[in-house]
Design a protein around this motif. Structure first.
Motif, mmCIF file in Angstrom:
data_model
loop_
_atom_site.group_PDB
_atom_site.id
_atom_site.type_symbol
_atom_site.label_atom_id
_atom_site.label_comp_id
_atom_site.label_asym_id
_atom_site.label_seq_id
_atom_site.Cartn_x
_atom_site.Cartn_y
_atom_site.Cartn_z
ATOM 1 N N TRP A 111 0.782 -1.064 -0.044
ATOM 2 C CA TRP A 111 0.160 -0.012 0.099
ATOM 3 C C TRP A 111 0.854 1.475 0.174
ATOM 4 C CZ3 TRP A 111 -0.740 3.784 3.654
ATOM 5 C CH2 TRP A 111 -1.838 4.888 3.502
ATOM 6 N N ASP A 143 -7.383 1.921 -7.194
ATOM 7 C CA ASP A 143 -6.602 3.166 -6.743
ATOM 8 C C ASP A 143 -6.033 4.178 -7.724
ATOM 9 O OD1 ASP A 143 -7.585 2.667 -4.241
ATOM 10 O OD2 ASP A 143 -5.642 1.684 -3.539
ATOM 11 N N ARG A 175 -15.390 1.907 -3.911
ATOM 12 C CA ARG A 175 -14.216 2.446 -2.883
ATOM 13 C C ARG A 175 -13.982 3.687 -3.009
ATOM 14 N NH1 ARG A 175 -9.947 -0.187 -1.269
ATOM 15 N NH2 ARG A 175 -7.720 0.729 -1.649
ATOM 16 N N ARG A 176 -14.626 4.776 -3.854
ATOM 17 C CA ARG A 176 -14.608 5.893 -3.844
ATOM 18 C C ARG A 176 -15.683 6.474 -2.748
ATOM 19 N NH1 ARG A 176 -14.153 10.674 -6.805
ATOM 20 N NH2 ARG A 176 -11.856 9.825 -7.327
ATOM 21 N N ARG A 178 -16.703 4.478 -0.151
ATOM 22 C CA ARG A 178 -16.209 4.364 1.175
ATOM 23 C C ARG A 178 -15.226 5.373 1.857
ATOM 24 N NH1 ARG A 178 -14.840 -1.293 0.387
ATOM 25 N NH2 ARG A 178 -17.000 -1.454 0.067
ATOM 26 N N SER A 179 -14.579 5.771 0.875
ATOM 27 C CA SER A 179 -13.371 6.587 1.369
ATOM 28 C C SER A 179 -14.253 8.157 1.476
ATOM 29 C CB SER A 179 -12.274 6.821 0.211
ATOM 30 O OG SER A 179 -12.493 7.838 -0.674
ATOM 31 N N VAL A 180 -15.160 8.780 0.792
ATOM 32 C CA VAL A 180 -15.899 9.856 0.994
ATOM 33 C C VAL A 180 -16.476 9.822 2.484
ATOM 34 C CG1 VAL A 180 -17.669 11.440 0.183
ATOM 35 C CG2 VAL A 180 -16.241 10.281 -1.348
ATOM 36 N N ARG A 182 -16.058 7.855 4.973
ATOM 37 C CA ARG A 182 -15.113 7.997 6.128
ATOM 38 C C ARG A 182 -14.655 9.452 6.312
ATOM 39 N NH1 ARG A 182 -10.664 5.263 4.071
ATOM 40 N NH2 ARG A 182 -12.034 3.488 3.546
ATOM 41 N N HIS A 183 -14.305 9.981 5.265
ATOM 42 C CA HIS A 183 -13.961 11.419 5.158
ATOM 43 C C HIS A 183 -15.055 12.222 6.005
ATOM 44 C CE1 HIS A 183 -11.575 15.020 4.135
ATOM 45 N NE2 HIS A 183 -13.028 15.497 3.723
ATOM 46 N N GLU A 187 -20.107 6.930 8.772
ATOM 47 C CA GLU A 187 -20.421 5.427 8.761
ATOM 48 C C GLU A 187 -21.630 4.999 9.228
ATOM 49 O OE1 GLU A 187 -17.282 7.072 9.818
ATOM 50 O OE2 GLU A 187 -15.619 6.080 9.159
#
Lengths: 316, 174
Positions: A111, A143, A175-176, A178-180, A182-183, A187
């Motif tokens: 990673w 990614d 994936r995008r 999930r990251s948004v 989290r940001h 959740e």
């Protein structure tokens, strides 16, 4: 260099393109090299980056059978940065980062290595970087795809390619997302929405966002705005019949319905026997047949992806 | 059925409430095709159950919209379009007027075709007001009259007039 580039000043960063789509053999590499050669011929500094580790052959598409330095040098620490393994090609303004000779265990870089790679990409001295992704929907592919400003999804009008394209699209979308999430620290909210998935009839990302709208309009709006920027371009390759031509437009409608994203007009690339002829003689299609249908459709794809620049070229 | 249902139905078909019936039907038909089991463009996007649910929701949206055109919802606000209050009118929407009467009698289009000896193709196009597929005016007039009588329409002339108005061909008098 174009006028706009000079206006942006010295610190301008390259535009990153990622050419993916999940299915192997649909034309990702030939399209990536075509786009890069076409822009390089216009005087834009272009870099081709072969990210198909384990199956790299992008060098062959630009007539370089035996690349001297490759990304394997980076992984075994014989080179320090991407800049060190940048190779000039026989074509002006076009450089290559080859993925050749990368060992199989390098096909999945750690990673941290990947994050470093992506960061180095963005500071390379170029106007455009074309990342040629391998087949599959692994996190590495996703990614690189998500790091690009211009994501292209290449497919052929066949059920297998369509299946892999949707799989790739779903995997990268989630994936995008999930990251948004989290940001935004949302959740719990999303979990609550997903928990009542069945009774609220949430079957797709678009319906999930509609459901979130009821729960927390503010968070939903920010989520929506972030995801609205996820607009990969559909590229239908080897178009032959009228059904093939309509396929892209239909998939765009289906994706608007399912994901709630607007991918805009799909790009079509006609079936062109010359591509195979050029490949067999190991010469770039655009060099050998600059006036053929493939070259023409590559230029049209560029115009679709860089509309503002095209217009300013015309005016000046 | 409430106003929200109706709004959602239009949105599901990618339309707004000012769409005409032909647009509603076209959008419905295209989306059904897009999400059909045999459609290449949505292959593997949805699993079997989700696909069935999607098709059902399209069907429901179509039904909600067409129902609202036959029996408009009570208006709490002034009508947005000028013809909102007169959708039941045989002159404005003669096709729906015929369909409404036929369904009230429990007749299928096949039943009407047998009684009137008019082809089901024409009957279907008349009901759907498919302007570009209607027969020539000289036939249309007779077909509509027969159809209207068979399904016990009170004001047969109004329905005939309605069709003459929407038919894009020149009338005989021209």
């Amino acid at each position: 260099m174009t006028v706009t580039d000079q206006q942006e000043g010295q610190q301008h960063r390259p535009r990153i393109w990622a050419i993916g789509g999940g299915k192997g053999g649909v034309g990702k590499s030939v399209i990536a090299s075509g786009l890069a050669m076409s822009l390089a011929a216009r005087g834009e500094r272009c870099i081709l980056f072969d990210a198909d580790l384990g199956g790299a052959n992008l060098h062959t598409f630009v007539g370089m059978p035996n690349p001297q330095r490759t990304i394997s040098d980076l992984f075994r620490r014989a080179a320090a940065t991407l800049d060190d393994i940048l190779l000039p090609t026989p074509f002006p303004n076009l450089s290559l980062i080859s993925g050749a000779r990368a060992q199989l265990d390098m096909a999945n870089p750690a990673w941290l290595q990947k994050v470093k790679l992506i960061r180095q990409l963005t500071i390379l001295p170029a106007d455009h970087i074309f990342i040629d992704l391998g087949a599959g929907s692994s996190f590495n592919m996703l990614d690189f795809f998500l790091a690009a400003q211009n994501g292209l999804l290449v497919l052929m009008p066949t059920p297998t390619a369509i299946e892999n394209t949707y799989h790739f699209l779903k995997a990268s979308y989630y994936r995008r997302l999930r990251s948004v999430i989290r940001h935004l620290e949302a959740e719990d909210l999303v979990d609550a929405a997903l928990a009542t998935k069945v009774q609220n009839g949430v079957r797709s990302p678009r319906e999930l966002l509609l459901d979130l709208q009821q729960r927390d309009p503010q968070v939903a709006q920010r989520l929506q705005r972030a995801m609205a920027r996820f607009t990969p371009k559909l590229v239908v390759n080897q178009v032959q019949r009228s059904e093939d031509r309509e396929l892209g437009a239909k998939m765009v409608i289906a994706c608007r319905d399912f994901f709630g994203i607007d991918m805009g007009e799909p790009a079509l690339i006609r079936n062109d026997e010359r591509v195979l002829v050029a490949l067999k003689s190991r010469r770039p299609v655009l060099e050998m047949f600059p006036g053929g249908p493939f070259a023409e459709d590559i230029r049209r794809l560029l115009a679709l992806m860089l509309p503002a620049k095209e217009a300013s070229h015309g005016q000046r | 059925m409430d106003r929200d249902d109706l709004q959602r139905s239009y949105a599901l078909l990618g339309l707004t409430s000012d769409a005409n019936l032909r647009e509603v039907e076209t959008a419905y038909r295209q989306l059904r095709e897009l999400f059909d089991e045999a459609s290449l463009a949505t292959y593997s996007l949805l699993d079997y159950a989700d696909r069935q649910e999607k098709l059902e929701s399209l069907q429901i949206a179509f039904d909600v919209i067409t129902q609202s055109r036959i029996c408009p919802l009570p208006q709490d606000e002034p009508p947005v379009t000028s013809d909102t209050g007169t959708v039941c009118d045989p002159r404005t929407t003669p096709g729906l007027h015929l369909q409404q009467h036929r369904e009230r009698l429990g007749l299928s289009l096949q039943d009407v075709a047998e009684r009137t000896k008019i082809g089901i193709y024409h009957l279907r196009n008349i009901e759907a007001q498919n302007c570009d597929k209607l027969p020539a005016n000289v036939y249309l007039r007779g077909f509509v009259r027969e159809f209207a009588r068979t399904v016990s329409v009170e004001d047969v002339d109004a329905v005939v007039d309605g069709f003459m108005a929407i038919s894009r061909q020149p009338t005989e008098s021209n």
